[in-house]
Write a protein that holds these residues in place. Sequence first.
Motif, mmCIF file in Angstrom:
data_model
loop_
_atom_site.group_PDB
_atom_site.id
_atom_site.type_symbol
_atom_site.label_atom_id
_atom_site.label_comp_id
_atom_site.label_asym_id
_atom_site.label_seq_id
_atom_site.Cartn_x
_atom_site.Cartn_y
_atom_site.Cartn_z
ATOM 1 N N LEU A 30 -1.076 35.448 11.168
ATOM 2 C CA LEU A 30 -0.351 36.712 11.190
ATOM 3 C C LEU A 30 -0.233 37.207 9.757
ATOM 4 C CD1 LEU A 30 2.684 36.546 13.663
ATOM 5 C CD2 LEU A 30 0.401 37.458 14.032
ATOM 6 N N ILE A 72 5.762 41.761 13.257
ATOM 7 C CA ILE A 72 6.795 41.622 14.283
ATOM 8 C C ILE A 72 7.556 42.932 14.446
ATOM 9 C CG2 ILE A 72 8.952 40.445 14.877
ATOM 10 C CD1 ILE A 72 7.808 37.956 13.463
ATOM 11 N N CYS A 102 1.478 30.283 13.265
ATOM 12 C CA CYS A 102 2.725 30.184 14.031
ATOM 13 C C CYS A 102 2.740 28.954 14.929
ATOM 14 C CB CYS A 102 2.896 31.423 14.914
ATOM 15 S SG CYS A 102 2.907 32.989 14.021
ATOM 16 N N ILE A 124 7.273 35.154 20.225
ATOM 17 C CA ILE A 124 7.849 35.587 18.951
ATOM 18 C C ILE A 124 8.752 36.802 19.152
ATOM 19 C CG2 ILE A 124 7.298 36.452 16.646
ATOM 20 C CD1 ILE A 124 4.615 34.891 16.929
ATOM 21 N N CYS A 125 8.335 37.713 19.982
ATOM 22 C CA CYS A 125 9.177 38.861 20.321
ATOM 23 C C CYS A 125 8.721 39.409 21.665
ATOM 24 C CB CYS A 125 9.121 39.946 19.240
ATOM 25 S SG CYS A 125 7.526 40.783 19.076
ATOM 26 N N VAL A 135 -1.580 45.596 15.935
ATOM 27 C CA VAL A 135 -0.468 45.960 16.815
ATOM 28 C C VAL A 135 -0.526 47.445 17.160
ATOM 29 C CG1 VAL A 135 2.047 46.120 16.990
ATOM 30 C CG2 VAL A 135 0.992 44.101 15.939
ATOM 31 N N ARG A 168 3.775 38.818 8.301
ATOM 32 C CA ARG A 168 4.405 38.504 9.583
ATOM 33 C C ARG A 168 5.576 39.416 9.925
ATOM 34 N NH1 ARG A 168 6.214 32.553 11.602
ATOM 35 N NH2 ARG A 168 4.171 32.133 10.689
ATOM 36 N N ASP A 169 6.483 39.619 8.971
ATOM 37 C CA ASP A 169 7.665 40.437 9.267
ATOM 38 C C ASP A 169 7.279 41.847 9.684
ATOM 39 O OD1 ASP A 169 9.261 38.278 8.665
ATOM 40 O OD2 ASP A 169 9.810 38.986 6.657
ATOM 41 N N ALA A 215 5.474 45.388 16.375
ATOM 42 C CA ALA A 215 5.421 45.041 17.803
ATOM 43 C C ALA A 215 6.723 45.420 18.497
ATOM 44 C CB ALA A 215 5.129 43.549 17.966
ATOM 45 N N GLN A 216 7.848 45.137 17.867
ATOM 46 C CA GLN A 216 9.136 45.485 18.459
ATOM 47 C C GLN A 216 9.292 47.000 18.604
ATOM 48 O OE1 GLN A 216 11.596 43.363 15.625
ATOM 49 N NE2 GLN A 216 11.981 41.692 17.073
ATOM 50 N N LEU A 225 4.723 39.561 21.331
ATOM 51 C CA LEU A 225 3.842 38.710 20.548
ATOM 52 C C LEU A 225 4.075 37.287 21.021
ATOM 53 C CD1 LEU A 225 4.240 40.038 16.866
ATOM 54 C CD2 LEU A 225 2.251 40.318 18.366
ATOM 55 N N TRP A 226 3.020 36.598 21.392
ATOM 56 C CA TRP A 226 3.156 35.292 21.997
ATOM 57 C C TRP A 226 2.128 34.329 21.392
ATOM 58 C CZ3 TRP A 226 1.591 34.355 27.813
ATOM 59 C CH2 TRP A 226 1.843 33.021 28.145
#
Length: 272
Positions: free
Chosen positions: A250, A257, A132, A137-138, A230, A253-254, A260-261, A267-268
Amino acid sequence: MSGSGDIALIAGQGVLPGLIARAAPGLLVCEMEGTPSEIGTPETLRFRVERLVPFLDTLADRGIKQVVFAGALQRPRVDMELIDPRSAQLVPRLAMAMQGGDDATLRAVIEIFEDWDFQVVGAHEIAPDLVCAPGVICGAPSDRDRADMARAAAIVADLGRADIGQGAVVAGGLCLAVETLPGTDAMLDFVHLHKGLRDDLKAASGVFYKAPKPGQDRRADLPVIGVRTVQKAAAAGLSGIAFEAGGVMLLERDAVIAAAQDAGLFLWACAP
């Protein structure tokens, strides 16, 4: 970059080898006996570390130009009776490297492949979308989270210089755990079991930070974060996960994320 037919994938365990195989269809999948991957096929080339030189010769005979390592590889139990004379000449070199830790061992293995004129490339070079660019990211890290990230990054840098681990958890400026030989999951499980170490049990607190070791050869053992990471961080009551941009992969990735959401974690990807 060579064509996929010129690339050999030394596949370990986990989802990463499959991601690399999908990014470069047609590459030659290789597995070390005793460490099967999730993508093994009848065409998979299997080898033993005791016969490393014949394996390298086979790769050369098949026209392999590049080699990529992906996935977890367990240190094999070497059967001295199976070692061929040419591979035996490498044993002292590898044994000396193993005494120096994981980084030294990986460097020695890479050097051996390079001695056979193979170009060793990183998994992130085959599948660049796995890493990334810097940025959140979120989620939204708080000022406290940012301070904890900075503290954790300093700790991870010191851990890496000692070749100990690639991650740490910090909450309120206090280090709750560091990654050692058992790995990331064990570290996050420890934090989960010791939530009482934090002052405020009503709110998520603490940051998990992950980064490569200083001076690490990034062609092998680049840190990864997956959905399980996560889930473990959420169970541990953390605010989020921070990691070095460009230095951590990651996986899926999708899905990472989304997980995490769903868990309310940030996610940073932090600039190195």
